[in-house]
Structures are given as C-alpha cells and as structure tokens.
Design a protein around this motif. Structure first.
Motif: not given
Length: 186
Positions: A14-34
């Motif tokens: 996962y890579v950091l996005k501007a909105d402080h979520t993380f996006e998988c660089i392979g499939c685009g799945n987005v997560v907020a760690p907390d």
C-alpha cells in the motif's frame, strides 16, 4: 519495517495517498490503517520514505526485550546449559536492537525513559500527603516532613545540595530562621 501487503491481490504494498489513506499499487484497494487493519499490542504503524505502509515493533517494547535478554545473559550460568542460554540471549539481544533501530529509522519517536521532575515532585508530595492524612502528628512534624520533601526535590536537581541552600531557595530564609520555627536549633 514489515511491509503490509494487500489482502485483495496478496502481493502488492500500500502507498500513501494525499487523503491519508493507503492504496494498493497493484489492484487499487484502499485502506485506512486505523480503521481497516489491526496490529498486535506491541506494534505500531510506520510509513517508509517512499510512502509504503508497514509496521514496526514499538521502541519501548524493543528496549524491554533488550533488557530481558541482557538479564538472561547475566544469569545464564544458572541454566542447565549455560553456553546455550548465553547464545540464545545474545541472539535475542541482537534481534531486539535490530527491531529498535528499524522503528527509529521508520521515524517512530524514542520512548521516554525515566520520570520527569514534575512526576517525581507529584509522587513525593502525594506520598507526604498520604502519610499526613493517616497519622496524627503535630505541626512541627508536618513542617519537618515538608522540609524533607523540599530537600529531596532540591537534591534531585542538584546532587550535593546543602540544607542551607535548600531553605534559602525553597523558603527564602536562613537555616537559623527555619530552626527557630519550633525550637529545633536547641
């Protein structure tokens, strides 16, 4: 740092996005760690310099593990196989140190070790108040206890302080004046 891989595609970070979520660089799945990911009690989130999401062991846990390994090394002679116990403790110490360095390199703050002056003063005063609330002593004894509390705090800040320095700084009086409070100088 242990990189967290996507649960959807199982092989991309996962890579950091501007909105402080993380996006998988392979499939685009987005997560907020907390919100979306759960860590063990001894772990904390970390983000690499290139924005990759991961986790590390908390630095205070690493230091506790290091101290435990050192104590095990020092007491290895009591073990049935002392040489083996020493070897294991050295491996554990090295691992704890490596995990501490990983956490610090990931930007995790160094843990505070010890107590602040304010914490010590609060504890010493609370202890004096606890004693005074539970035993029936007179005002001279209460003043003597308060002198001891102030003396302890003075010694914390300046080891080797004298009684004269303490009463001058804490009470603005001379030793003779303090001794005269209850006839202590006789």
């Amino acid at each position: 740092m242990v990189t967290i891989l996507c649960g959807e595609c199982s092989n991309s970070p996962y890579v950091l996005k501007a909105d402080h979520t993380f996006e998988c660089i392979g499939c685009g799945n987005v997560v907020a760690p907390d919100r979306d990911l759960v860590l063990e009690y001894d772990e904390t989130w970390a983000v690499s310099r290139d924005g990759i999401l991961g986790y590390v062991t908390k630095p205070d846990v690493c230091l506790e593990d290091l101290m435990t390994a050192i104590e095990e090394f020092l007491t290895a002679d009591k073990a049935p196989d002392a040489e083996y116990a020493r070897g294991v403790s050295q491996i554990d110490a090295t691992d704890a140190l490596r995990r501490y360095i990983d956490a610090r390199r990931a930007g995790i703050a160094r843990p505070h070790i010890g107590y602040t002056r304010d914490q010590v003063q609060e504890a010493v005063n609370a202890g004096a108040d606890m004693v005074l609330a539970n035993i029936n002593i007179g005002e001279p004894e209460e003043d003597a206890l308060n002198l001891a509390v102030n003396g302890a705090m003075m010694c914390l800040e300046k080891i080797g302080s004298t009684f004269a320095e303490m009463v001058e700084e804490q009470y603005g009086e001379t030793v003779e004046e303090v001794l005269s409070w209850w006839g202590w100088g006789k």
